[in-house]
Design a protein around this motif. Structure first.
Motif, PDB file in Angstrom:
ATOM      1  N   LEU A  16      -3.973   0.662   9.010  1.00 21.95           N
ATOM      2  CA  LEU A  16      -5.366   0.248   9.265  1.00 21.95           C
ATOM      3  C   LEU A  16      -5.730  -0.986   8.449  1.00 21.95           C
ATOM      4  N   ILE A  17      -5.387  -0.989   7.176  1.00 23.99           N
ATOM      5  CA  ILE A  17      -5.704  -2.140   6.328  1.00 23.99           C
ATOM      6  C   ILE A  17      -4.916  -3.369   6.768  1.00 23.99           C
ATOM      7  N   ALA A  18      -3.684  -3.169   7.207  1.00 24.92           N
ATOM      8  CA  ALA A  18      -2.893  -4.290   7.723  1.00 24.92           C
ATOM      9  C   ALA A  18      -3.572  -4.897   8.950  1.00 24.92           C
ATOM     10  N   PHE A  19      -4.073  -4.026   9.834  1.00 21.21           N
ATOM     11  CA  PHE A  19      -4.791  -4.507  11.018  1.00 21.21           C
ATOM     12  C   PHE A  19      -6.040  -5.293  10.617  1.00 21.21           C
ATOM     13  N   ILE A  20      -6.781  -4.778   9.642  1.00 20.09           N
ATOM     14  CA  ILE A  20      -7.998  -5.459   9.187  1.00 20.09           C
ATOM     15  C   ILE A  20      -7.658  -6.803   8.542  1.00 20.09           C
ATOM     16  N   SER A  21      -6.564  -6.846   7.789  1.00 22.21           N
ATOM     17  CA  SER A  21      -6.162  -8.122   7.175  1.00 22.21           C
ATOM     18  C   SER A  21      -5.852  -9.164   8.251  1.00 22.21           C
ATOM     19  N   GLY A  22      -5.242  -8.733   9.351  1.00 19.89           N
ATOM     20  CA  GLY A  22      -4.995  -9.642  10.461  1.00 19.89           C
ATOM     21  C   GLY A  22      -6.288 -10.114  11.110  1.00 19.89           C
ATOM     22  N   LEU A  23      -7.255  -9.201  11.238  1.00 25.23           N
ATOM     23  CA  LEU A  23      -8.563  -9.586  11.764  1.00 25.23           C
ATOM     24  C   LEU A  23      -9.186 -10.696  10.925  1.00 25.23           C
ATOM     25  N   LEU A  24      -9.109 -10.539   9.606  1.00 20.47           N
ATOM     26  CA  LEU A  24      -9.696 -11.532   8.701  1.00 20.47           C
ATOM     27  C   LEU A  24      -8.966 -12.868   8.799  1.00 20.47           C
ATOM     28  N   LEU A  57       0.828  -1.206   0.000  1.00 20.79           N
ATOM     29  CA  LEU A  57       0.000   0.000   0.000  1.00 20.79           C
ATOM     30  C   LEU A  57       0.866   1.262   0.000  1.00 20.79           C
ATOM     31  N   ILE A  58       1.931   1.262   0.783  1.00 20.26           N
ATOM     32  CA  ILE A  58       2.824   2.429   0.820  1.00 20.26           C
ATOM     33  C   ILE A  58       3.494   2.632  -0.533  1.00 20.26           C
ATOM     34  N   ILE A  59       3.955   1.544  -1.145  1.00 16.82           N
ATOM     35  CA  ILE A  59       4.595   1.647  -2.459  1.00 16.82           C
ATOM     36  C   ILE A  59       3.636   2.202  -3.506  1.00 16.82           C
ATOM     37  N   ASN A  85      -4.898 -11.682  16.067  1.00 20.85           N
ATOM     38  CA  ASN A  85      -4.186 -11.635  14.789  1.00 20.85           C
ATOM     39  C   ASN A  85      -4.146 -10.231  14.208  1.00 20.85           C
ATOM     40  N   GLY A  86      -5.144  -9.413  14.535  1.00 28.28           N
ATOM     41  CA  GLY A  86      -5.102  -8.017  14.103  1.00 28.28           C
ATOM     42  C   GLY A  86      -3.920  -7.282  14.714  1.00 28.28           C
ATOM     43  N   LEU A  87      -3.693  -7.497  16.007  1.00 29.73           N
ATOM     44  CA  LEU A  87      -2.552  -6.870  16.676  1.00 29.73           C
ATOM     45  C   LEU A  87      -1.232  -7.403  16.137  1.00 29.73           C
ATOM     46  N   VAL A  88      -1.188  -8.698  15.855  1.00 30.12           N
ATOM     47  CA  VAL A  88       0.040  -9.290  15.306  1.00 30.12           C
ATOM     48  C   VAL A  88       0.339  -8.704  13.924  1.00 30.12           C
ATOM     49  N   ALA A  89      -0.698  -8.572  13.087  1.00 32.53           N
ATOM     50  CA  ALA A  89      -0.503  -7.991  11.759  1.00 32.53           C
ATOM     51  C   ALA A  89      -0.084  -6.524  11.856  1.00 32.53           C
ATOM     52  N   LEU A  90      -0.636  -5.804  12.831  1.00 30.97           N
ATOM     53  CA  LEU A  90      -0.244  -4.415  13.041  1.00 30.97           C
ATOM     54  C   LEU A  90       1.228  -4.326  13.425  1.00 30.97           C
ATOM     55  N   SER A  91       1.675  -5.251  14.264  1.00 32.51           N
ATOM     56  CA  SER A  91       3.090  -5.308  14.620  1.00 32.51           C
ATOM     57  C   SER A  91       3.951  -5.590  13.393  1.00 32.51           C
ATOM     58  N   GLY A  92       3.478  -6.488  12.532  1.00 31.80           N
ATOM     59  CA  GLY A  92       4.202  -6.769  11.295  1.00 31.80           C
ATOM     60  C   GLY A  92       4.283  -5.557  10.392  1.00 31.80           C
ATOM     61  N   ALA A  93       3.199  -4.765  10.346  1.00 32.60           N
ATOM     62  CA  ALA A  93       3.186  -3.552   9.524  1.00 32.60           C
ATOM     63  C   ALA A  93       4.206  -2.537  10.034  1.00 32.60           C
ATOM     64  N   PHE A  94       4.274  -2.357  11.353  1.00 37.64           N
ATOM     65  CA  PHE A  94       5.278  -1.449  11.922  1.00 37.64           C
ATOM     66  C   PHE A  94       6.691  -1.972  11.682  1.00 37.64           C
ATOM     67  N   THR A  95       6.864  -3.282  11.760  1.00 41.01           N
ATOM     68  CA  THR A  95       8.177  -3.867  11.501  1.00 41.01           C
ATOM     69  C   THR A  95       8.625  -3.581  10.071  1.00 41.01           C
ATOM     70  N   ALA A  96       7.705  -3.729   9.121  1.00 38.11           N
ATOM     71  CA  ALA A  96       8.031  -3.457   7.718  1.00 38.11           C
ATOM     72  C   ALA A  96       8.411  -1.992   7.522  1.00 38.11           C
ATOM     73  N   GLN A  97       7.701  -1.078   8.198  1.00 41.30           N
ATOM     74  CA  GLN A  97       8.030   0.336   8.061  1.00 41.30           C
ATOM     75  C   GLN A  97       9.345   0.678   8.756  1.00 41.30           C
ATOM     76  N   TYR A  98       9.638  -0.007   9.838  1.00 46.64           N
ATOM     77  CA  TYR A  98      10.891   0.256  10.559  1.00 46.64           C
ATOM     78  C   TYR A  98      12.089  -0.300   9.794  1.00 46.64           C
ATOM     79  N   GLN A  99      11.948  -1.524   9.260  1.00 47.01           N
ATOM     80  CA  GLN A  99      13.045  -2.157   8.544  1.00 47.01           C
ATOM     81  C   GLN A  99      13.051  -1.795   7.063  1.00 47.01           C
ATOM     82  N   ARG A 100      11.971  -1.187   6.588  1.00 51.15           N
ATOM     83  CA  ARG A 100      11.809  -0.760   5.191  1.00 51.15           C
ATOM     84  C   ARG A 100      11.783  -1.924   4.203  1.00 51.15           C
ATOM     85  N   PHE A 101      11.254  -3.050   4.636  1.00 52.03           N
ATOM     86  CA  PHE A 101      11.022  -4.154   3.700  1.00 52.03           C
ATOM     87  C   PHE A 101      10.059  -5.149   4.340  1.00 52.03           C
ATOM     88  N   ALA A 102       9.410  -5.929   3.472  1.00 49.36           N
ATOM     89  CA  ALA A 102       8.562  -7.024   3.921  1.00 49.36           C
ATOM     90  C   ALA A 102       9.089  -8.310   3.324  1.00 49.36           C
TER      91      ALA A 102
END
Length: 300
Positions: free
Chosen positions: A59-67, A47-49, A189-206
């Protein structure tokens, strides 16, 4: 160095809070978090790219984790699949889904796009970048913690907490346990996905393998917190999860930095994590046994 430990610890604290919900509150061992962590990272990165805002991507990352969590709960509820197997099925499917999200690549970098962490530091040019990032994450994690504290003191939150201790009692109260599992596992899983989203932004890659063994790291953080800060109030319980994650990240950091002195290599970090969990379990059991022995002596 210290700032890096706290920043990574706070980011992973979101994941540990999610693991805590399923592991300690629901008594639902959920392995799907190994897939929802890179799912959040992949969704956020793509999404950022593609030019979407950082907050929208989170927000969308959190929702994807919810799903993802909802899928695990539905497999468990509707097909009567054991919770461990349901989590493994979701984790396995998410591996392929994450690769699809990353445009059939194993990893994707955020090179020319900023992140919410770099944006925050830009608002405060007079503060060092790492300090600004750390202050933002402290504030964000505190807000999430307080929201969880409030939620688990509502009627719905209390029902979730009760179901993990005694599901039959919840059923006798006319509450649908399947619905409780869907809500709890989805939130986790929403919280876990949110953590993954922050990790990607901090490390600048997924990376599609970003969540490998994340469930073990989450369990280690939860158990370390229980050793460090005993207490039964829910506000204390969530606080110790956060503290446990920071301490866990510090141990991993020092293991990487000075582990060579005892012949340790990066390949031994998984072994170190397992030993930390075993040590935490031993200390917890020891604290439970000692009061029982004291009471037995008094009765004699």
């Amino acid at each position: 160095m210290i700032n890096g430990i706290f920043i990574e610890g706070l980011i992973y604290a979101l994941m540990a809070l999610g693991v805590f919900i399923t592991f300690r509150i629901l008594d639902f061992p959920d392995l799907s978090v190994d897939g929802s962590f890179p799912l959040g990272a992949a969704v956020c990165t793509v999404l950022i790219i593609n030019g979407y805002s950082y907050t929208f991507a989170l927000l969308i990352a959190f929702i994807s984790g919810l799903l993802a969590g909802m899928l695990t709960a539905l497999i468990h509820n509707l097909l009567k699949v054991p919770n461990l197997l349901a989590g493994i099925l979701t984790m396995t499917m998410l591996y392929s889904i994450n690769i699809r999200i990353l445009s059939n690549k194993s990893n994707l970098q955020i090179l020319n796009s900023g992140t919410i962490l770099s944006q925050i530091s830009g608002y405060f040019p007079f503060i060092p970048k790492e300090i600004a990032t750390l202050l933002f994450l402290i504030l964000f994690v505190i807000i999430i913690k307080l929201l969880l504290d409030l939620f688990f003191h509502t009627d719905l939150g209390l029902a979730l907490r009760a179901m993990g201790n005694n599901q039959q009692m919840v059923v006798n109260q006319g509450i649908n346990p399947d619905l409780m599992k869907i809500i709890g596992v989805s939130l986790s899983n929403g919280l876990v996905a949110l953590s993954g989203a922050f990790t990607a932004q901090y490390q600048r890659f997924a990376d599609v393998n970003l969540g490998q063994g994340i469930i073990v790291s989450g369990l280690a953080a939860v158990m370390l917190g229980e050793v460090l800060l005993p207490g039964k109030k829910f506000m204390i319980i969530t606080l110790r999860v956060i503290l446990g994650t920071i301490v866990y990240k510090a141990i991993m950091f020092f293991g990487r930095k000075w582990g060579y002195l005892i012949g340790m290599t990066p390949n031994d970090l998984k072994l170190l994590t397992g030993l930390l969990i075993i040590l935490s379990l031993f200390v917890t059991k020891f604290h439970q046994i000692v009061p029982l022995k004291s009471k037995y002596r008094i009765l004699k």
